[in-house]
Design a protein around this motif. Sequence first.
Motif, PDB file in Angstrom:
ATOM      1  N   PHE A   4       0.719  -1.083  -0.098  1.00  0.00           N
ATOM      2  CA  PHE A   4       0.023  -0.048  -0.094  1.00  0.00           C
ATOM      3  C   PHE A   4       1.024   1.103  -0.060  1.00  0.00           C
ATOM      4  O   PHE A   4       0.539   2.240  -0.661  1.00  0.00           O
ATOM      5  CB  PHE A   4      -0.914  -0.241   1.186  1.00  0.00           C
ATOM      6  CG  PHE A   4      -1.698   1.289   1.429  1.00  0.00           C
ATOM      7  CD1 PHE A   4      -1.373   2.180   2.281  1.00  0.00           C
ATOM      8  CD2 PHE A   4      -2.699   1.638   0.714  1.00  0.00           C
ATOM      9  CE1 PHE A   4      -1.838   3.392   2.557  1.00  0.00           C
ATOM     10  CE2 PHE A   4      -3.398   2.670   0.826  1.00  0.00           C
ATOM     11  CZ  PHE A   4      -2.861   3.644   1.726  1.00  0.00           C
ATOM     12  N   PHE A   5       1.745   1.168   0.719  1.00  0.00           N
ATOM     13  CA  PHE A   5       2.807   2.334   0.942  1.00  0.00           C
ATOM     14  C   PHE A   5       3.448   2.676  -0.623  1.00  0.00           C
ATOM     15  O   PHE A   5       3.932   3.708  -1.049  1.00  0.00           O
ATOM     16  CB  PHE A   5       3.834   2.145   2.106  1.00  0.00           C
ATOM     17  CG  PHE A   5       3.343   2.509   3.273  1.00  0.00           C
ATOM     18  CD1 PHE A   5       2.479   3.403   3.487  1.00  0.00           C
ATOM     19  CD2 PHE A   5       3.717   1.878   4.573  1.00  0.00           C
ATOM     20  CE1 PHE A   5       2.028   3.598   4.917  1.00  0.00           C
ATOM     21  CE2 PHE A   5       3.435   1.838   5.707  1.00  0.00           C
ATOM     22  CZ  PHE A   5       2.334   2.849   5.903  1.00  0.00           C
ATOM     23  N   SER A   8       1.320   4.295  -2.874  1.00  0.00           N
ATOM     24  CA  SER A   8       1.150   5.508  -2.573  1.00  0.00           C
ATOM     25  C   SER A   8       2.280   6.344  -2.962  1.00  0.00           C
ATOM     26  O   SER A   8       2.189   7.418  -3.504  1.00  0.00           O
ATOM     27  CB  SER A   8       1.135   5.740  -0.834  1.00  0.00           C
ATOM     28  OG  SER A   8      -0.071   5.098  -0.473  1.00  0.00           O
ATOM     29  N   VAL A 330       3.860  14.161   5.354  1.00  0.00           N
ATOM     30  CA  VAL A 330       3.073  13.607   6.189  1.00  0.00           C
ATOM     31  C   VAL A 330       1.986  14.271   6.582  1.00  0.00           C
ATOM     32  O   VAL A 330       2.189  15.516   7.066  1.00  0.00           O
ATOM     33  CB  VAL A 330       3.929  13.076   7.719  1.00  0.00           C
ATOM     34  CG1 VAL A 330       3.098  12.470   8.679  1.00  0.00           C
ATOM     35  CG2 VAL A 330       5.183  12.368   7.292  1.00  0.00           C
ATOM     36  N   SER A 331       0.777  13.797   6.739  1.00  0.00           N
ATOM     37  CA  SER A 331      -0.575  14.540   6.902  1.00  0.00           C
ATOM     38  C   SER A 331      -1.041  13.790   8.155  1.00  0.00           C
ATOM     39  O   SER A 331      -0.390  12.820   8.659  1.00  0.00           O
ATOM     40  CB  SER A 331      -1.676  14.411   5.888  1.00  0.00           C
ATOM     41  OG  SER A 331      -2.042  13.274   5.421  1.00  0.00           O
ATOM     42  N   TYR A 333      -3.332  11.641   8.685  1.00  0.00           N
ATOM     43  CA  TYR A 333      -3.412   9.851   8.297  1.00  0.00           C
ATOM     44  C   TYR A 333      -2.925   9.490   7.259  1.00  0.00           C
ATOM     45  O   TYR A 333      -3.073   8.303   6.926  1.00  0.00           O
ATOM     46  CB  TYR A 333      -4.920   9.685   8.193  1.00  0.00           C
ATOM     47  CG  TYR A 333      -5.922  10.173   9.451  1.00  0.00           C
ATOM     48  CD1 TYR A 333      -5.794   9.554  10.778  1.00  0.00           C
ATOM     49  CD2 TYR A 333      -6.647  11.635   9.299  1.00  0.00           C
ATOM     50  CE1 TYR A 333      -6.577  10.001  11.867  1.00  0.00           C
ATOM     51  CE2 TYR A 333      -7.288  11.872  10.299  1.00  0.00           C
ATOM     52  CZ  TYR A 333      -7.218  11.239  11.492  1.00  0.00           C
ATOM     53  OH  TYR A 333      -7.622  11.677  12.669  1.00  0.00           O
ATOM     54  N   ASN A 334      -2.071  10.095   6.327  1.00  0.00           N
ATOM     55  CA  ASN A 334      -1.469   9.444   5.250  1.00  0.00           C
ATOM     56  C   ASN A 334       0.012   9.781   5.272  1.00  0.00           C
ATOM     57  O   ASN A 334       0.556  11.215   5.764  1.00  0.00           O
ATOM     58  CB  ASN A 334      -2.077  10.319   3.825  1.00  0.00           C
ATOM     59  CG  ASN A 334      -3.447   9.703   3.891  1.00  0.00           C
ATOM     60  OD1 ASN A 334      -3.743   8.491   3.644  1.00  0.00           O
ATOM     61  ND2 ASN A 334      -4.422  10.557   3.979  1.00  0.00           N
ATOM     62  N   VAL A 335       0.898   9.023   4.598  1.00  0.00           N
ATOM     63  CA  VAL A 335       2.429   9.175   4.326  1.00  0.00           C
ATOM     64  C   VAL A 335       2.424   9.159   3.050  1.00  0.00           C
ATOM     65  O   VAL A 335       2.099   8.052   2.480  1.00  0.00           O
ATOM     66  CB  VAL A 335       3.301   8.349   5.388  1.00  0.00           C
ATOM     67  CG1 VAL A 335       4.467   8.608   5.074  1.00  0.00           C
ATOM     68  CG2 VAL A 335       2.594   8.532   6.739  1.00  0.00           C
ATOM     69  N   THR A 336       3.433   9.907   2.430  1.00  0.00           N
ATOM     70  CA  THR A 336       4.112   9.918   1.099  1.00  0.00           C
ATOM     71  C   THR A 336       5.529   9.540   1.149  1.00  0.00           C
ATOM     72  O   THR A 336       6.278  10.579   1.696  1.00  0.00           O
ATOM     73  CB  THR A 336       3.849  11.047   0.229  1.00  0.00           C
ATOM     74  OG1 THR A 336       2.456  11.129   0.136  1.00  0.00           O
ATOM     75  CG2 THR A 336       4.461  10.907  -1.316  1.00  0.00           C
ATOM     76  N   TYR A 337       6.101   8.347   1.159  1.00  0.00           N
ATOM     77  CA  TYR A 337       7.472   8.030   1.127  1.00  0.00           C
ATOM     78  C   TYR A 337       8.369   8.704   0.027  1.00  0.00           C
ATOM     79  O   TYR A 337       8.044   8.333  -1.070  1.00  0.00           O
ATOM     80  CB  TYR A 337       7.577   6.690   1.584  1.00  0.00           C
ATOM     81  CG  TYR A 337       7.117   6.251   3.017  1.00  0.00           C
ATOM     82  CD1 TYR A 337       5.774   5.927   3.208  1.00  0.00           C
ATOM     83  CD2 TYR A 337       7.767   6.305   4.210  1.00  0.00           C
ATOM     84  CE1 TYR A 337       5.132   5.411   4.333  1.00  0.00           C
ATOM     85  CE2 TYR A 337       7.395   6.303   5.138  1.00  0.00           C
ATOM     86  CZ  TYR A 337       6.085   5.705   5.652  1.00  0.00           C
ATOM     87  OH  TYR A 337       5.637   5.258   6.741  1.00  0.00           O
TER      88      TYR A 337
END
Length: 513
Positions: A4-5, A8, A330-331, A333-337
Motif C-alpha cells: 500500500f505504501f 502511495s 506526512v498528514s 492520516y497519510n504518508v508519502t514516502y
Amino acid sequence: MKRFFVRSVSAALTLSVMVTGLSSCAQKDSTATGSSASSEVTAQSSDVSAETSESTGSSETSDSGADTPVSYTIDNIRQYVVGVDEPVAMEDGSSKVIINFDNAATTPALKPVMDEVNSKLETYGSIGRGYSVKSNISTEIYDNTREKVLSFVNADPEKYTCVYVNNTTDGLNKLASALVGNKNDVVLATRMEHHANDLSWRERCKVIYAEVDDQGRVKYDELEKMLSENKVKYVAVTAASNVTGYVTDVHRVARMAHEHGALIIVDGAQIVAHRSFSMLGSTPEENIDFLVFSAHKMYSPYGGGAIVGLSDVLNEHMPTFYGGGIVDIVSDYNVTYKEAPELYEAGSPNYPGVVGLGKAIDILKEVGFDSIQSHEQVLVKRLIDGLSKMDNVIIYGDTSDLSDRVGVVTFNFSDANTSLLATKLSKMGSATRRGAFCAHPYVWRLMGIPDNETEGFIGCDSSKTPGMIRASFGIYNTEAEVDEFLKMVDQAHKEVIEEVSQNIVLQDIPAGY
C-alpha cells in the motif's frame, strides 16, 4: 501494508517531485542572499566535486608543512596505519608493539582516512535539508560518495543504488525487514554464513541451508539441488568466510539463483578489503542483486557501510525503520514516502562514516587488489607452514590449495585449550580472536561437533565451549610479524601444557577446545 505504501509513493510521484523541486528552489534562494554568497557556494561546491571525484593523487603534509604527493603501495602502507607501531602498556608494566592479527573483526584506521574525516568535519553541516553553505558542502560530499561506492563495486548507477548503513549486520537486517513478505518466504543460505546473514533471515521467514564439504567449502551442487526442489525467494551467501577465508563464487551462485527465479544477497564484509568485487558477472544472469558491507573492515572504523542493491526492487518494499528523512509529506492520516536510497535511511546520517568510507575506497584502489591478494597469500602460506611443524596442531580448511582464501587462518591444538592459549598470546603481545566467530554452526562442523552436543554449551566466551584461534591479516601485516607470532604460539602452547599439568583447576578445562 508495505505494498500500500509503495503504491502511495508511485501515485504521488509527481507531487513528490514538485515538492522536492520547490524545496530546492527555496534553499537556493535562502543561501544565495547576494552575488558574493552565491559565488562562495558555487566555488566551494566546485572544490568539493573535484575533491570527491578523485581516487588517486593522494597527498600528505610533510614535516615542512607543504603538501607532498604520496603514492600508497603495499610496501609502504604500514606507515600510514594508525597505531600499529605504537607501544601499548601491558599488564606486567612493560610496553610492547602489538602484533595485530585480528583484522577480520575490525581494522585500524588509515591515517589518510582519519585526516580526511577530521578535515571534512571542519565544514560539517546537516545533510540534505539545512540552509547553509556548510550544509551544501556536506550534502554534496555525502551524495557524491554514493557514486564512488557504486563505482567501487562496478555497479551500474542506472540500475543500482547505494544505501548507507551502520555496518553489515545493520544492512542485512534492514534488507531482510524490507524484502521478506511473510513467514512462508523461503531463503536459501549456507552453513558457512556469519550470524548476520543467517539470523536476520531466520527470525523472519523459513531458511534452508546448503551444506559445506569436509574442507569447509560451499557445496555448489547442493545449492543447485535445493533451488530446484524448493520455491526459493532469496539466496543469501557470504562472499568470503570469516572463519576459513574461503571465497565463494558468488556469480556462479547468482546464475543458479536467477535460473530458478530467486534473487541473491551477498554478505561482503570479508571481501571488500581483500579482493576486487564486481556486481556485474560475465553475463546478466551472473549479476549480483544486493551486496552489503562495512567500512570498519576497510580501515575506516567510523561506523559506515553500504547496501548496494537494485533500485527497482528496493522501491517495491519498505524497511521497518521509520522517521525523518524518508518522507516527502506526512498528514494526519497519510504518508508519502521517498524512494531508495532515502527510503532506507531514516534519521540523521553518519557523515564521518560516509567520508571515511569514501577515502578508504580511494586508498584501497590505489594500493591495488592484485597486490593485496598476493601479499595475503604469502602471509597465509607462511603461517600455515609454520603451524604445520608444531606438535598436535589442527589447522582448519584446505592447507594445500590457498588460491580461494583471503587472509584468515584458524587453528587449534588437540592437547591445549584455545581460551587459555589465546589469553597467553594476548599477554605476550599479539591480538587474535578466539571462539566460534559468530558463525557457530560452521565452526561446529569444522570441529566435528554434532549439533545435539551444542545444547550443553554455556556461552561462546566460555573456555568450556569449543572454539578456535583465528589469525587474520591486514594489508599492513608483515612476514616478520608472522615469524614472531609463530614463536609466541610455540612458547604459549608449551606454557599452557605445563601450567595445566600443575593446576588441578585448569585440568577441568577441556583440551582441543
